[in-house]
Design a protein around this motif. Sequence first.
Motif, PDB file in Angstrom:
ATOM      1  N   GLU A   1      -7.156   0.819  -3.381  1.00 56.53           N
ATOM      2  CA  GLU A   1      -6.356   1.970  -3.791  1.00 56.53           C
ATOM      3  C   GLU A   1      -6.903   2.625  -5.061  1.00 56.53           C
ATOM      4  OE1 GLU A   1      -3.888   3.688  -2.320  1.00 56.53           O
ATOM      5  OE2 GLU A   1      -4.322   2.468  -0.565  1.00 56.53           O
TER       6      GLU A   1
ATOM      7  N   GLN B   1       0.916   4.007  -3.032  1.00 56.49           N
ATOM      8  CA  GLN B   1       0.566   5.402  -2.774  1.00 56.49           C
ATOM      9  C   GLN B   1       1.692   6.349  -3.182  1.00 56.49           C
ATOM     10  OE1 GLN B   1      -0.603   5.230   1.362  1.00 56.49           O
ATOM     11  NE2 GLN B   1      -2.679   4.523   0.849  1.00 56.49           N
TER      12      GLN B   1
ATOM     13  N   LEU C   1      -6.195  -5.188  -2.434  1.00 59.92           N
ATOM     14  CA  LEU C   1      -5.394  -3.993  -2.171  1.00 59.92           C
ATOM     15  C   LEU C   1      -5.545  -3.017  -3.332  1.00 59.92           C
ATOM     16  CD1 LEU C   1      -3.142  -2.231  -0.889  1.00 59.92           C
ATOM     17  CD2 LEU C   1      -1.492  -3.736  -2.035  1.00 59.92           C
TER      18      LEU C   1
ATOM     19  N   ARG D   1       0.834  -1.204   0.000  1.00 60.80           N
ATOM     20  CA  ARG D   1       0.000   0.000   0.000  1.00 60.80           C
ATOM     21  C   ARG D   1       0.873   1.261   0.000  1.00 60.80           C
ATOM     22  NH1 ARG D   1      -5.100   0.450   0.754  1.00 60.80           N
ATOM     23  NH2 ARG D   1      -5.279  -1.577   1.798  1.00 60.80           N
TER      24      ARG D   1
END
Length: 163
Positions: A144, A113, A140, A109
């Motif tokens: 996102e 990001q 995931l 993550r």
Amino acid sequence: MADFTIRPAVVSDGSFLADMVVEAANWRAGATRPRPSVLSDPVYRNYIAGWQRPADRGFVAVDAQGRPIGAAWYRLLASDVAAHGFVAAGVPELIIGVRPVWRAQGVGRALIQALADVARAAGYARLALSVEHGNHAESLYRSEGFSVVASRGNRDTMVRLLS
């Protein structure tokens, strides 16, 4: 949360990125695709050959001792270059790999990001990736902001809007 930091990927990270391509190819528990087999595959080879080209961007996660534990990067690939998640020229394809003992601890993550922020700042409107059916990382990716735009064989191509 696990103790790790994120740093920009540099030219000398090429070998570690190759390790992470192998990890990504062997995401299933018990998977044993040997490194030479993975890296001789034209698609996987295209994700790392010639790292770091001018448009390549990436990040490496390192543990508290400074050892690399995961990486995410993107490349711009042409339509005639073999890739799993190609959607269009000018849309970077994200590649990610995390060492098994570090999965599900926030590493992926954090890498995604950071990479999305850099891609947005570079003016890209979308990021693309490919995920095999059954890979738990798909949840995931969805969390996102990635969504499935195409399915081919046992893979989905996912795209995230960055604007």
